[in-house]
Every structure is written in structure tokens, then in C-alpha cells.
Write an enzyme that holds these catalytic residues in place. Structure first.
Site, mmCIF file in Angstrom:
data_model
loop_
_atom_site.group_PDB
_atom_site.id
_atom_site.type_symbol
_atom_site.label_atom_id
_atom_site.label_comp_id
_atom_site.label_asym_id
_atom_site.label_seq_id
_atom_site.Cartn_x
_atom_site.Cartn_y
_atom_site.Cartn_z
ATOM 1 N N GLY A 22 67.870 66.615 42.072
ATOM 2 C CA GLY A 22 65.942 66.163 41.339
ATOM 3 C C GLY A 22 66.130 68.019 40.547
ATOM 4 O O GLY A 22 66.825 68.543 40.651
ATOM 5 N N GLY A 81 64.603 71.296 39.798
ATOM 6 C CA GLY A 81 64.608 71.946 40.823
ATOM 7 C C GLY A 81 64.679 73.279 40.211
ATOM 8 O O GLY A 81 63.817 74.317 40.695
ATOM 9 N N LYS A 96 60.139 73.467 31.900
ATOM 10 C CA LYS A 96 61.193 73.646 32.229
ATOM 11 C C LYS A 96 60.822 75.215 32.464
ATOM 12 O O LYS A 96 61.024 76.025 32.201
ATOM 13 C CB LYS A 96 62.508 73.648 31.182
ATOM 14 C CG LYS A 96 63.548 73.494 31.746
ATOM 15 C CD LYS A 96 64.321 72.983 31.155
ATOM 16 C CE LYS A 96 66.349 73.374 31.236
ATOM 17 N NZ LYS A 96 67.278 72.782 30.602
ATOM 18 N N ASP A 99 65.736 79.893 42.257
ATOM 19 C CA ASP A 99 63.886 80.713 42.148
ATOM 20 C C ASP A 99 63.413 79.794 40.712
ATOM 21 O O ASP A 99 62.034 80.015 40.932
ATOM 22 C CB ASP A 99 64.200 81.987 41.303
ATOM 23 C CG ASP A 99 64.733 81.333 39.923
ATOM 24 O OD1 ASP A 99 65.076 80.496 39.438
ATOM 25 O OD2 ASP A 99 65.252 82.931 39.399
ATOM 26 N N ARG A 150 67.264 58.780 34.093
ATOM 27 C CA ARG A 150 68.547 59.815 34.043
ATOM 28 C C ARG A 150 69.501 58.527 34.982
ATOM 29 O O ARG A 150 69.326 57.712 35.698
ATOM 30 C CB ARG A 150 69.217 60.465 34.493
ATOM 31 C CG ARG A 150 67.295 61.800 34.191
ATOM 32 C CD ARG A 150 67.496 62.530 34.980
ATOM 33 N NE ARG A 150 66.730 63.587 35.281
ATOM 34 C CZ ARG A 150 67.342 64.448 34.371
ATOM 35 N NH1 ARG A 150 68.364 65.803 34.176
ATOM 36 N NH2 ARG A 150 66.156 65.869 34.306
ATOM 37 N N ASP A 210 73.584 62.691 36.060
ATOM 38 C CA ASP A 210 72.167 63.371 36.409
ATOM 39 C C ASP A 210 71.755 64.065 34.977
ATOM 40 O O ASP A 210 70.359 63.991 34.381
ATOM 41 C CB ASP A 210 71.530 64.573 36.605
ATOM 42 C CG ASP A 210 73.171 65.846 36.999
ATOM 43 O OD1 ASP A 210 73.600 65.041 37.187
ATOM 44 O OD2 ASP A 210 72.504 67.267 36.584
ATOM 45 N N ASN A 211 72.713 63.954 34.016
ATOM 46 C CA ASN A 211 73.039 64.201 32.477
ATOM 47 C C ASN A 211 72.768 62.669 31.524
ATOM 48 O O ASN A 211 72.708 63.032 29.940
ATOM 49 C CB ASN A 211 73.183 65.516 31.566
ATOM 50 C CG ASN A 211 73.033 66.824 32.400
ATOM 51 O OD1 ASN A 211 71.916 66.863 33.468
ATOM 52 N ND2 ASN A 211 73.704 67.428 32.636
ATOM 53 N N ASP A 264 69.794 68.026 28.207
ATOM 54 C CA ASP A 264 70.357 68.982 28.631
ATOM 55 C C ASP A 264 71.573 69.889 28.076
ATOM 56 O O ASP A 264 72.383 69.390 27.995
ATOM 57 C CB ASP A 264 71.335 68.848 30.134
ATOM 58 C CG ASP A 264 71.273 69.786 30.744
ATOM 59 O OD1 ASP A 264 71.481 71.320 30.226
ATOM 60 O OD2 ASP A 264 71.387 70.187 32.339
#
Length: 488
Positions: free
Chosen positions: A91, A93, A114, A126, A184, A253-254, A263
Site C-alpha cells: 500500500g 506507505g 509523495k 516514517d 497497478r 506493484d510498479n 517509480d
């Protein structure tokens, strides 16, 4: 949909029509003192936004996640993915979709922040991003756009005024990414893994309506969806190979359903031609090496086909057969696109066997003599054969005679052949050492002039301008081997 007339924000939120399992609504985490360091004027205008308004404090706050434009509905998308072959539920992040900008021409683009803070999918991260990787994505994505390769784009970069901790303390930043969508292969894997056929259908229907409306009336629209994605990815990967682009992290996922490159973490452009070229520090086995990219794309698309099996046909065996049949077509489509592109790079108009032979012989020689990929084709385009190991070799001189003879025998003139070559062989790519110079100046010295000059040169890669020549020089041996890092 809400329109802000001064700046031009015209946001919709169609992704929220999907079942709520596909996303989590969450606001961005504010930052202390945002500063706009890069704005993409031409992209802003094409989106229907006013660049001068976007430079104002209130709009910079939006790029930083400290405020939201009217109509925004921030959310983190859920998806899964095979990361270097290992399946994980993932997901967003460290990114949030704030909405979908509807342009004056009626096109729809995701607006994503992003580095906007942690989300439920952060997995102990983080949620932040460092300035260097965000500027790098800006440079490479805009270079890809100029090369006419489908790609996500970068609207703005802001610094946050806060440090981000990776191996060292780094300045924090947020990139505003623009994409046709962020759906994706991994989004479909996520739906399939959850086991709800209704959710899977909802996602497929939404995707078709958004990206492939022409197949809505198809007898089996889900098979048609798979066919269209395969077609777009075959074209995309061929375009990567033709300019020597190495993505570096072709996890599922990319891989976008829209067929855009996404990405730009550990990506780089190849210098010396070598099928085994790897730049990513984490790709220790060479899974995503230059020569493997077409095979890995097929592997990723097979995962999409697997995910669609429950809705391809009510009979599982028949669904499996459909999936296998469609995936088997990828290599044929890719080879066709790649061969067509290579012919253009050599000024060849015909489809005969000799074209195959000329292409294969040249690439073998380039690999043998460690020839610079971009500059070899640039020199051929200019018919300026320089003193390199490749061009001085007896086998190249023999090849050159055959190639020139082939050009002479074509119905089209040599002038037409060289013009086609010029339109398909970039004279300039974002050389890795040049990108690093620009990032070093910006991040360490707060000097963005090096980056601006590089971006200007990269904006017209087929111009063959004398102003670009300094960017055509390959890296010195001291700049190799080059390594990239994902920046997460």
C-alpha cells in the site's frame, strides 16, 4: 467535483467509488516550513493550473500537505506486490492521492503527494522522502516524457524544512506526482488475495471505464482488459530497451495498468552496451538487469492474469487457458515493437531478414567492444565514425559497408533514412554522472542552476544541438561502477 477558478484546481474523487477495502482516508502530515524548489510550468498549464498562482504561499502549502485544495479527498491506496519474487500485502506507505484533476480537455490525472507522512501501510516507515530522490524522480520522469516514453510526471518539489533519516540525516522533501492513475498489477493482486470476486469485478470495471472505455461493450471485457494491458506493456518495455533505460525494481506493484513508467527509485540509463547491466544496489542477483526486463514484464503480467482468473470465465480450466493464451502473446508483441524500433534506429524501412542480421551483428559488436549505447547510435545518425574500439575494428568496418549498401538499395532516400534515425536516436539521455552532479549541487549547496541546465538540455533529446554536446560525454572510469538506491 469542485473548481477553484484562480489556481485552476478541478478535482474529482472517482477512486472512492471503489469498495473501501481499496484505500484508507487519511490527511497528510503537516511539515514545519515548506519551500517550493521546483515547479513544472508546462505540466501545470496542461493540467489547467496557473503556474504563477501555484508559486503563492497558499498553494505551496498544498504541495507540502499543510493544506488541501477545494475538492481534495486524501487517501492512501492499498495494493499487494511481488517484490523480487516474494509476495507481500503493501500500500501507499508514504504517498497520498489527494484527488483527480480534470483538465480543460476533459482528461483525468491523479495528483499524488509523495513523502506526505505515514499511513496505515507504512510498515514501520516514517512516511517521508529525502530531497535527493525526489529531485531525481523529477529529472528522470521529465527526461522520459521528452523521450516520448509513457510515464508518470512531476509537477512540483517542495522541501519540508525537516530532516529525514536514512543512513544519514538528509533534507526532507515532497514530490507532487501526476499519473493517468496509480492502478497497478499489485492492485489486482490485492483484490484477488482478499478473495472477493465482487471487489475484483469492481476494480476491473473501474479500470476499464477509466483507461479502456472502448472495450466496455466487448463480449468478454475482462479478457479484453488483459489484452490491452499486455499490449501497452509490450510497447512500453520495448521503448525502455530502445533507449537503454533500466528500471531496477520491476516488482508487480510498479507495473501500471495504464502502461506508464512509475517509480524512479533505483533506475538508470545504460552507458556501455551490456545485456547484464544492473545499477540497483538491492538487485544482487540481476533479476531486473537490462536484458531481463522483457522477461520480467511477462512474469509480472502473468501475475495479473492469475489475479483475473476468477472473472475471465466461470469455468476455472477455461479461465486458466485464456490467461495462458494471452500471456503467451506478450513476447511476440514485444519483439515486434522492439524490432520496429531498432529498424528506425538504423534507418531501415524494410522488414526483410537482412535487417534482423544487421541489428544482431551490431549489438554483438557493441557488447564485445563495450561501446557506449547512446553514442554509438548518435554517431551512426550523424555519420560521424569516431576513434573508438568498436568503430576501429575490422568487423565493424565490414558491417558498416553492408549497412550503407542496404541504405543505398532502399526505395526511400538516404536523407529520409538519416532523418528517421535522428527522430529515433536521442543525442542526449540523463547520464548518471550528470544527474548526480545536479543532485549534489542542489542538495548540498542549494544550487539548482546545474539541475535547471540539465533539464533544459534533456527537454529536447532529438534536437542534436551543439548546446547539448557536453551532456553526451560518457562517464570517466572513476564514475563507474554506478550504483542506485531506492531512497525509501
Amino acid at each position: 467535483m469542485t473548481k477553484n477558478n484562480e489556481t485552476g484546481w478541478n478535482l474529482d474523487n472517482s477512486y472512492t467509488t471503489l469498495p473501501q477495502s481499496f484505500y484508507t482516508e487519511i490527511p497528510p502530515t503537516p511539515v514545519s516550513s515548506p519551500e517550493l524548489v521546483k515547479l513544472n510550468h508546462s505540466l501545470a498549464i496542461s493540467l489547467g493550473l496557473t503556474p504563477e498562482e501555484l508559486k503563492k504561499e497558499a498553494e505551496i502549502a498544498i504541495f507540502a500537505g499543510n493544506a488541501l485544495p477545494e475538492g481534495a479527498h486524501p487517501l492512501a491506496q492499498a495494493y499487494a506486490g511481488h517484490q523480487f519474487g516474494h509476495f507481500n500485502m503493501l500500500g501507499d506507505g508514504r504517498a497520498l492521492l489527494i484527488g483527480e484533476q480534470i483538465t480543460p480537455s476533459g482528461e483525468r490525472f491523479d495528483i499524488q503527494l509523495k513523502g506526505s507522512g505515514p499511513t496505515p501501510y507504512s510498515r514501520r516507515g516514517d512516511g517521508r522522502a529525502a530531497l535527493g530522490p525526489m529531485l531525481r524522480e523529477y529529472i528522470i520522469s521529465e527526461a522520459m516524457y521528452a523521450l516520448d516514453i509513457p510515464t508518470t510526471r512531476s509537477l512540483a518539489v517542495v522541501t519540508t524544512g525537516e530532516p529525514t533519516y536514512r543512513e544519514t540525516k538528509l533534507p526532507g522533501a515532497i514530490l507532487t506526482r501526476v499519473a493517468s492513475s496509480h492502478i497497478r498489477v499489485g492492485t489486482f493482486q490485492y483484490a484477488a488475495a482478499r478473495g472477493s470476486i465482487e471487489d475484483l469485478k469492481s476494480l476491473a470495471d473501474y479500470t476499464i471505464k477509466r483507461h479502456y472505455p472502448e472495450i466496455e461493450s466487448h463480449e468478454n471485457q475482462y479478457t479484453a482488459l488483459l489484452q490491452e494491458v499486455i499490449k501497452r506493456q509490450a510497447s512500453l518495455i520495448a521503448k525502455w530497451q530502445l533507449v537503454g533505460f533500466i528500471h531496477g525494481v520491476m516488482n508487480t506493484d510498479n507495473i501500471t495498468i495504464s502502461g506508464e513508467t512509475i517509480d524512479y527509485g533505483p533506475c538508470a540509463f545504460m552507458d556501455n552496451y551490456d545485456q547484464g547491466t544492473v545499477f540497483s544496489s538491492i538487485d544482487t542477483q540481476g533479476r531486473y538487469a537490462y536484458g531481463n526486463q522483457p522477461y520480467m514484464a511477462a512474469w509480472d503480467l502473468a501475475r495479473l492474469a492469475e489475479s483475473l482468473i476468477p472473472i475471465l470465465h466461470e469455468d476455472e480450466e477455461e479461465a486458466l487457458k485464456i490467461a495462458q493464451d494471452e500471456i503467451s502473446k506478450f513476447s511476440v508483441q514485444y519483439e515486434k515493437q522492439w524490432f520496429l524500433g531498432m529498424k528506425k534506429k538504423l534507418g531501415l524501412f524494410s522488414n526483410e531478414e537482412q535487417a534482423h542480421s544487421l541489428i544482431e551483428q551490431l549489438l554483438k559488436m557493441m557488447e564485445k567492444y563495450k561501446a557506449d549505447y547512446t553514442n554509438t547510435f548518435r554517431s551512426l545518425t550523424l555519420d560521424a565514425i569516431e576513434n573508438t574500439a568498436l568503430f576501429e575494428s575490422p568487423e565493424f568496418k565490414e558491417w558498416y559497408k553492408l549497412w550503407q549498401s542496404r541504405l543505398d538499395r532502399q526505395e526511400q532516400s538516404k536523407e529520409n533514412a538519416y532523418e528517421m534515425m535522428k527522430n529515433n536516436n536521442p543525442s542526449i539521455i540523463p547520464r548518471n554522472h550528470r544527474v548526480e552532479e545536479a543532485l549534489e549541487a542542489a542538495v548540498t549547496n542549494d544550487d539548482y542552476s546545474v539541475m535547471e541546465k540539465l533539464l533544459e538540455a534533456l527537454s529536447n533529446p532529438y534536437a542534436y544541438s551543439t548546446d547539448q554536446e557536453e551532456y553526451c560525454i560518457p562517464p570517466a572510469p572513476t564514475n563507474r561502477p554506478y550504483r542506485t538506491f531506492c531512497g525509501t
